[in-house]
Design an enzyme around this catalytic site. Structure first.
Site, PDB file in Angstrom:
ATOM      1  N   LYS A 160      18.341 -49.676 -22.219  1.00 38.79           N
ATOM      2  CA  LYS A 160      17.470 -50.843 -22.053  1.00 38.79           C
ATOM      3  C   LYS A 160      15.988 -50.481 -22.221  1.00 38.79           C
ATOM      4  O   LYS A 160      15.656 -49.307 -22.346  1.00 38.79           O
ATOM      5  CB  LYS A 160      17.746 -51.494 -20.687  1.00 38.79           C
ATOM      6  CG  LYS A 160      19.176 -52.050 -20.594  1.00 38.79           C
ATOM      7  CD  LYS A 160      19.374 -53.262 -21.479  1.00 38.79           C
ATOM      8  CE  LYS A 160      20.796 -53.608 -21.863  1.00 38.79           C
ATOM      9  NZ  LYS A 160      21.799 -53.675 -20.834  1.00 38.79           N
TER      10      LYS A 160
HETATM   11  C1  LIG Z   1      23.107 -54.234 -20.306  1.00 38.18           C
HETATM   12  C2  LIG Z   1      23.450 -55.627 -20.052  1.00 38.18           C
HETATM   13  C3  LIG Z   1      23.979 -56.069 -18.830  1.00 38.18           C
HETATM   14  C4  LIG Z   1      24.440 -55.151 -17.748  1.00 38.18           C
HETATM   15  O1  LIG Z   1      23.519 -54.217 -17.317  1.00 38.18           O
HETATM   16  P1  LIG Z   1      24.067 -52.791 -16.797  1.00 38.18           P
HETATM   17  O2  LIG Z   1      22.838 -52.203 -16.163  1.00 38.18           O
HETATM   18  O3  LIG Z   1      24.514 -52.024 -17.989  1.00 38.18           O
HETATM   19  O4  LIG Z   1      25.141 -53.044 -15.819  1.00 38.18           O
HETATM   20  C5  LIG Z   1      24.171 -57.420 -18.651  1.00 38.18           C
HETATM   21  N1  LIG Z   1      23.887 -58.300 -19.614  1.00 38.18           N
HETATM   22  C6  LIG Z   1      23.397 -57.934 -20.802  1.00 38.18           C
HETATM   23  C7  LIG Z   1      23.082 -58.976 -21.823  1.00 38.18           C
HETATM   24  C8  LIG Z   1      23.190 -56.583 -21.073  1.00 38.18           C
HETATM   25  O5  LIG Z   1      22.740 -56.211 -22.272  1.00 38.18           O
END
Ligand SMILES: *Cc1c(COP(=O)(O)O)cnc(C)c1O
Length: 374
Positions: free
Chosen positions: A183
């Site tokens: 992210k």
């Molecule tokens: C990455 C992501 C999540 C979940 O986040 P995590 O930290 O990996 O659990 C939820 N929604 C979207 C759209 C994502 O890209």
């Protein structure tokens, strides 16, 4: 191989973990509080939002639904084109996900279809700010107000993006961020729930750590209280000091990392706009915290992926629509022709802060070459 994404981490993050090791307080403690304060300051707004740091973006959204009391038989509207986490946290509560269509040019939730999806049973709407591009929040929040529904923003892609001058997370009902390794910033793994209501904030704080009433306030001082009460259903979703220490460095690097990604994305746009077989998504780069670079390939998308791989270039598809998965077929109500069509065309190309000019040039060169341009 040029990967699709890669975290930008190094000596600074390593150095930040060291004092946590030396302190011996590895779990949730004062560094988590510091990280929460840094996120609150970053998002800004008046008054500052409440920030609760958790262990993943997925658990951030689960805790939000739980605090709202979403339960078996309720309905929660989500786009089908999202990471499956958005759906799993809905079914985890026993509620039914209702899949909503998206706009072809932004991949964000389509407000007209959203309106059609609302029923008596709708408890929440989870719009996903795809790639970091804010959804049409004015319309979504208005629709939610009119129908007494809460909006939980899946802002896993959207840290640092603004909507009409306001940072995502600084307005609206509840906003959830992810700090997983790919992210816009990472804690290693991590997430956060942002709220403005004190009552719901206090419930989320308790639910983060097994429904325990006062543990959090001691932990913020690296202490534990031996006597406590448990007053509601909770989970073990807290963030650790180790992860928070990484996040504190990353949040300071955000502007610089984001700028590099945007520069690369703009170069891609300029080059790919001239290629007949490609179609750019609608992207307003100003005030954007950019997550990924996605382009539409009108035909032969899968051949292109194979070609790029042979040339040492990674690419991906974000995402397989949730309603295509075996488990979620049972929840299908209406057909989703736009989502299905978009899914056939989307392709995610490499984009990360440490991507070099040589790597960027190679991606551009091979994309041109595939479409018969030299
Ligand atoms: C990455 C992501 C999540 C979940 O986040 P995590 O930290 O990996 O659990 C939820 N929604 C979207 C759209 C994502 O890209």
């Amino acid at each position: 191989m040029i990967p699709v994404s890669k975290p930008s981490i190094g000596a600074e993050e390593l150095k930040a973990i060291e004092p946590v090791f030396k302190s011996g307080w590895l779990g949730m403690g004062s560094v988590v509080k510091e990280f929460e304060d840094a996120i609150a300051a970053f998002i800004g707004g008046e008054p500052l939002s409440y920030v609760v740091a958790v262990n993943t973006g997925t658990t951030a959204m689960h805790i939000a639904l739980s605090a709202l009391g979403v339960d078996a038989g309720d309905e929660v509207i989500i786009p089908s084109l999202t990471f499956v986490a958005t759906a799993q946290i809905v079914t985890a509560t026993g509620a039914n996900p209702v899949f909503c269509e998206i706009e072809e040019d932004t991949l964000n939730i389509d407000v007209k279809d959203l309106e059609r999806c609302i029923t008596e049973k709708t408890k929440a709407i989870i719009p996903v700010h795809y790639r970091g591009i804010p959804c049409n929040m004015n319309a979504i929040l208005q629709l939610a107000r009119d129908n007494n529904i809460t909006v939980i923003e899946d802002a896993a892609h959207a840290l640092g993006s603004s909507y009409y001058g306001k940072k995502i997370g600084s307005f609206g009902d509840i906003t959830c961020f992810s700090f997983d390794p790919i992210k816009t910033i990472t804690c290693g793994e991590g997430g956060a729930v942002i709220t403005r209501g004190k009552k719901i904030y206090e419930s989320i704080v308790r639910k983060r750590i097994l429904g325990i009433d006062k543990d959090t306030w001691s932990r913020y001082k690296n202490e534990r209280s031996w006597s406590y009460d448990v007053i509601e259903q909770g989970y073990r979703y807290h963030m650790s000091n180790i992860n928070a220490a990484i996040g504190l460095v990353q949040i300071k690097k955000f502007e610089q990392m984001n700028k590099r990604k945007i520069d690369i994305a703009k170069r891609y746009d300029e080059e790919f706009a001239h290629i007949e077989g490609l179609s750019l998504l609608r992207t307003e780069y100003e005030d954007l915290g950019l997550f990924t670079y996605i382009i539409k390939v009108k035909e032969k998308r899968d051949e292109l992926m194979v070609y790029l791989k042979e040339k040492g270039i990674g690419s991906g598809i974000h995402y397989i629509p949730v309603h295509h998965f075996t488990y979620y077929k049972n929840f299908m109500r209406n057909p989703l022709p736009i989502t299905d069509k978009v899914y056939e065309q989307i392709l995610t190309l490499p984009l990360y802060p440490d991507m070099t000019d040589e790597e960027t040039n190679l991606v551009i060169k091979e994309m041109r070459s595939f479409f018969g341009k030299s």
